[in-house]
Design a protein around this motif. Structure first.
Motif, PDB file in Angstrom:
ATOM      1  N   ARG A 244       0.824  -1.213   0.000  1.00  0.00           N
ATOM      2  CA  ARG A 244       0.000   0.000   0.000  1.00  0.00           C
ATOM      3  C   ARG A 244       0.856   1.260   0.000  1.00  0.00           C
ATOM      4  N   SER A 245       2.158   1.073  -0.084  1.00  0.00           N
ATOM      5  CA  SER A 245       3.074   2.210  -0.106  1.00  0.00           C
ATOM      6  C   SER A 245       3.211   2.753  -1.518  1.00  0.00           C
ATOM      7  N   ASN A 246       3.409   4.065  -1.615  1.00  0.00           N
ATOM      8  CA  ASN A 246       3.646   4.681  -2.917  1.00  0.00           C
ATOM      9  C   ASN A 246       5.130   4.796  -3.234  1.00  0.00           C
ATOM     10  N   ARG A 250      11.972   2.492  -4.405  1.00  0.00           N
ATOM     11  CA  ARG A 250      13.066   1.961  -3.582  1.00  0.00           C
ATOM     12  C   ARG A 250      13.182   0.445  -3.715  1.00  0.00           C
ATOM     13  N   LEU A 251      12.101  -0.196  -4.064  1.00  0.00           N
ATOM     14  CA  LEU A 251      12.153  -1.638  -4.297  1.00  0.00           C
ATOM     15  C   LEU A 251      12.281  -1.968  -5.779  1.00  0.00           C
ATOM     16  N   SER A 252      11.925  -1.018  -6.603  1.00  0.00           N
ATOM     17  CA  SER A 252      11.839  -1.276  -8.043  1.00  0.00           C
ATOM     18  C   SER A 252      13.152  -1.753  -8.636  1.00  0.00           C
ATOM     19  N   LEU A 277       3.677  -9.152  -6.735  1.00  0.00           N
ATOM     20  CA  LEU A 277       3.661  -7.820  -7.337  1.00  0.00           C
ATOM     21  C   LEU A 277       2.338  -7.543  -8.045  1.00  0.00           C
ATOM     22  N   VAL A 278       1.902  -8.487  -8.863  1.00  0.00           N
ATOM     23  CA  VAL A 278       0.668  -8.306  -9.630  1.00  0.00           C
ATOM     24  C   VAL A 278      -0.556  -8.333  -8.718  1.00  0.00           C
ATOM     25  N   ALA A 279      -0.566  -9.250  -7.763  1.00  0.00           N
ATOM     26  CA  ALA A 279      -1.732  -9.406  -6.894  1.00  0.00           C
ATOM     27  C   ALA A 279      -1.921  -8.220  -5.964  1.00  0.00           C
ATOM     28  N   LYS A 280      -0.817  -7.675  -5.462  1.00  0.00           N
ATOM     29  CA  LYS A 280      -0.933  -6.662  -4.420  1.00  0.00           C
ATOM     30  C   LYS A 280      -0.475  -5.263  -4.821  1.00  0.00           C
ATOM     31  N   CYS A 281       0.300  -5.131  -5.878  1.00  0.00           N
ATOM     32  CA  CYS A 281       0.898  -3.830  -6.200  1.00  0.00           C
ATOM     33  C   CYS A 281       0.676  -3.392  -7.649  1.00  0.00           C
ATOM     34  N   PRO A 282      -0.513  -3.500  -8.201  1.00  0.00           N
ATOM     35  CA  PRO A 282      -0.687  -3.089  -9.599  1.00  0.00           C
ATOM     36  C   PRO A 282      -0.372  -1.615  -9.824  1.00  0.00           C
ATOM     37  N   HIS A 283      -0.522  -0.782  -8.789  1.00  0.00           N
ATOM     38  CA  HIS A 283      -0.196   0.640  -8.938  1.00  0.00           C
ATOM     39  C   HIS A 283       1.297   0.841  -9.153  1.00  0.00           C
ATOM     40  N   TRP A 284       2.135  -0.045  -8.650  1.00  0.00           N
ATOM     41  CA  TRP A 284       3.571   0.048  -8.936  1.00  0.00           C
ATOM     42  C   TRP A 284       3.821  -0.164 -10.420  1.00  0.00           C
ATOM     43  N   LEU A 285       3.161  -1.181 -10.984  1.00  0.00           N
ATOM     44  CA  LEU A 285       3.339  -1.475 -12.410  1.00  0.00           C
ATOM     45  C   LEU A 285       2.798  -0.347 -13.279  1.00  0.00           C
ATOM     46  N   ALA A 286       1.711   0.253 -12.839  1.00  0.00           N
ATOM     47  CA  ALA A 286       1.112   1.342 -13.615  1.00  0.00           C
ATOM     48  C   ALA A 286       2.018   2.559 -13.667  1.00  0.00           C
ATOM     49  N   ASN A 287       2.791   2.780 -12.598  1.00  0.00           N
ATOM     50  CA  ASN A 287       3.621   3.983 -12.501  1.00  0.00           C
ATOM     51  C   ASN A 287       5.085   3.752 -12.839  1.00  0.00           C
ATOM     52  N   GLU A 315      -5.594 -10.829 -15.938  1.00  0.00           N
ATOM     53  CA  GLU A 315      -5.857 -10.143 -14.673  1.00  0.00           C
ATOM     54  C   GLU A 315      -5.534  -8.659 -14.786  1.00  0.00           C
ATOM     55  N   LEU A 316      -4.411  -8.326 -15.390  1.00  0.00           N
ATOM     56  CA  LEU A 316      -4.017  -6.928 -15.490  1.00  0.00           C
ATOM     57  C   LEU A 316      -4.920  -6.129 -16.430  1.00  0.00           C
ATOM     58  N   THR A 317      -5.424  -6.763 -17.472  1.00  0.00           N
ATOM     59  CA  THR A 317      -6.335  -6.043 -18.371  1.00  0.00           C
ATOM     60  C   THR A 317      -7.670  -5.748 -17.704  1.00  0.00           C
ATOM     61  N   HIS A 318      -7.973  -6.466 -16.622  1.00  0.00           N
ATOM     62  CA  HIS A 318      -9.190  -6.197 -15.864  1.00  0.00           C
ATOM     63  C   HIS A 318      -8.908  -5.351 -14.617  1.00  0.00           C
ATOM     64  N   THR A 319      -7.696  -4.827 -14.539  1.00  0.00           N
ATOM     65  CA  THR A 319      -7.327  -3.959 -13.419  1.00  0.00           C
ATOM     66  C   THR A 319      -7.192  -2.544 -13.945  1.00  0.00           C
ATOM     67  N   HIS A 320      -8.129  -1.691 -13.581  1.00  0.00           N
ATOM     68  CA  HIS A 320      -8.237  -0.351 -14.168  1.00  0.00           C
ATOM     69  C   HIS A 320      -6.939   0.433 -14.066  1.00  0.00           C
ATOM     70  N   LEU A 321      -6.238   0.323 -12.954  1.00  0.00           N
ATOM     71  CA  LEU A 321      -5.038   1.120 -12.725  1.00  0.00           C
ATOM     72  C   LEU A 321      -3.951   0.885 -13.770  1.00  0.00           C
ATOM     73  N   VAL A 322      -3.799  -0.365 -14.180  1.00  0.00           N
ATOM     74  CA  VAL A 322      -2.640  -0.726 -15.006  1.00  0.00           C
ATOM     75  C   VAL A 322      -3.006  -1.102 -16.433  1.00  0.00           C
ATOM     76  N   LYS A 323      -4.283  -1.164 -16.726  1.00  0.00           N
ATOM     77  CA  LYS A 323      -4.741  -1.630 -18.040  1.00  0.00           C
ATOM     78  C   LYS A 323      -4.150  -0.806 -19.182  1.00  0.00           C
ATOM     79  N   ASP A 324      -4.208   0.515 -19.085  1.00  0.00           N
ATOM     80  CA  ASP A 324      -3.719   1.368 -20.176  1.00  0.00           C
ATOM     81  C   ASP A 324      -2.216   1.207 -20.370  1.00  0.00           C
TER      82      ASP A 324
END
Length: 355
Positions: A244-246, A250-252, A277-287, A315-324
């Motif tokens: 849940r961290s933004n 630092r881990l990337s 990563l995919v299950a819990k941190c899709p916002h990391w992948l999006a950014n 799964e990722l195509t159905h995750t709004h944050l990272v789909k684009d």
């Protein structure tokens, strides 16, 4: 009887107050605005997970203050459509299936048995149930479970990775500690546990921490532990702990190095990190386009007929944050040949399914 067109209408008729918690990627309380918007089809469900809306509803009479004596808890899972909204047909079927159960002839409500044998009801696994009860109890200003004091007594003593005497400690105590992660009193104990406790216990605590928003001090500590650990399951649990961290940057860099598969096929250790990563941190992948690229390249390199690549891509195509971001990667002409092959396989498979 008034028309019931939403869950809110149902609870109004039953004269009860409802509080919603998302139980998908993380356990988090939904705001009244979020609840109204998805319930009345004004917006998509805010936290979809595995193409479903997974949530708990805490119910109690409108005239009474919420307490453990007067509340009922419903655990519900509903499919979402391609726009991310709760499927209207299943939502209406859910409402219809419980109206007769909770409304008696005298218009009084019985909420406790409302979801018996309901196809949309589910029971969370033991770890998620423990975390949910810990979070709810803390929000109600209740004392932690008896397991909590046992855990604290154990952790404030001499502990080591090799010790196995912790096995008598209940999982509820671990969840109770995680909810107190941002209290100064417990920060040293949590760090000590992650660094020195038996790995099974340390991993269980790390997983329970995924529902908390940890500060930068925690993030720096966990990055160091991730770097030093050689146990892949523990490393995956550490990713979950700070999910849940933004401050993912630092881990990337460490994750990127871990995901480079070279000339050989990607291995199952790398897959464990990707799943976390995919299950819990899709916002990391999006950014982080580079992290997303390496994740998908790694999956494409696996010797499994693109099975993991296909599952995670869907799964990722159905995750709004990272789909684009994912679609942008798939359209990139500079990707490797193996990734391009995996994408072609994915679309050919999709076309065959449609036919």
């Amino acid at each position: 009887m008034r028309s019931i067109e939403s869950l809110a209408d149902l609870f109004e008729l039953a004269q009860c107050k409802a509080t919603y918690f998302d139980l998908g990627r993380h356990i988090q309380k939904l705001t009244p605005q979020e609840t109204i918007q998805f319930d009345r089809q004004q917006a998509a469900y805010p936290y979809p997970y595995r193409q479903q809306a997974t949530f708990a509803i805490v119910l109690h009479p409108k005239t009474d203050k919420l307490s453990s004596d007067n509340m009922s808890i419903w655990f519900i899972r509903l499919p979402i459509d391609e726009k991310g909204s709760i499927n209207l047909g299943t939502r209406d079927h859910l409402i219809k299936s419980i109206v007769d159960k909770i409304l008696k002839d005298d218009n009084s409500a019985d909420l406790s048995e409302a979801l018996t044998d309901n196809p949309y009801a589910f029971k969370p696994d033991i770890e998620r149930m423990a975390s949910f009860h810990a979070i709810l109890a803390k929000q109600m200003n209740k004392e932690p479970s008896s397991y909590f004091s046992e855990l604290i007594t154990y952790l404030t003593g001499d502990i080591s990775r090799e010790d196995d005497s912790w096995n008598t400690i209940g999982i509820q105590g671990i969840a109770d500690l995680a909810t107190r992660a941002n209290e100064d009193k417990y920060k040293p104990i949590i760090k000590k546990t992650l660094r020195n406790a038996p790995l099974t216990l340390a991993s269980a605590l790390a997983k329970a921490l995924e529902h908390e928003e940890l500060d930068d001090d925690y993030l720096m500590f966990i990055v160091a532990e991730f770097r030093e650990s050689i146990n892949i399951e523990f490393k995956a649990s550490l990713i979950r702990a700070v999910s849940r961290s933004n401050g993912h940057q630092r881990l990337s860099q460490i994750l990127q190095l871990s995901l480079v598969s070279g000339e050989k096929s990607a291995n199952d250790d790398q897959l464990q990190l990707i799943v976390a990563l995919v299950a819990k941190c899709p916002h990391w992948l999006a950014n982080d386009s580079e992290l997303l690229h390496l994740t998908m390249e790694n999956l494409a390199q696996r010797d499994d007929g693109f099975y993991a690549f296909s599952k995670i891509s869907i799964e990722l195509t159905h995750t709004h944050l990272v789909k684009d971001a994912l679609w942008s990667l798939f359209r990139n002409n500079k990707i490797g040949s193996r990734l391009a092959q995996a994408i072609t396989h994915l679309f050919n498979k999709s076309n065959k399914t449609l036919q």
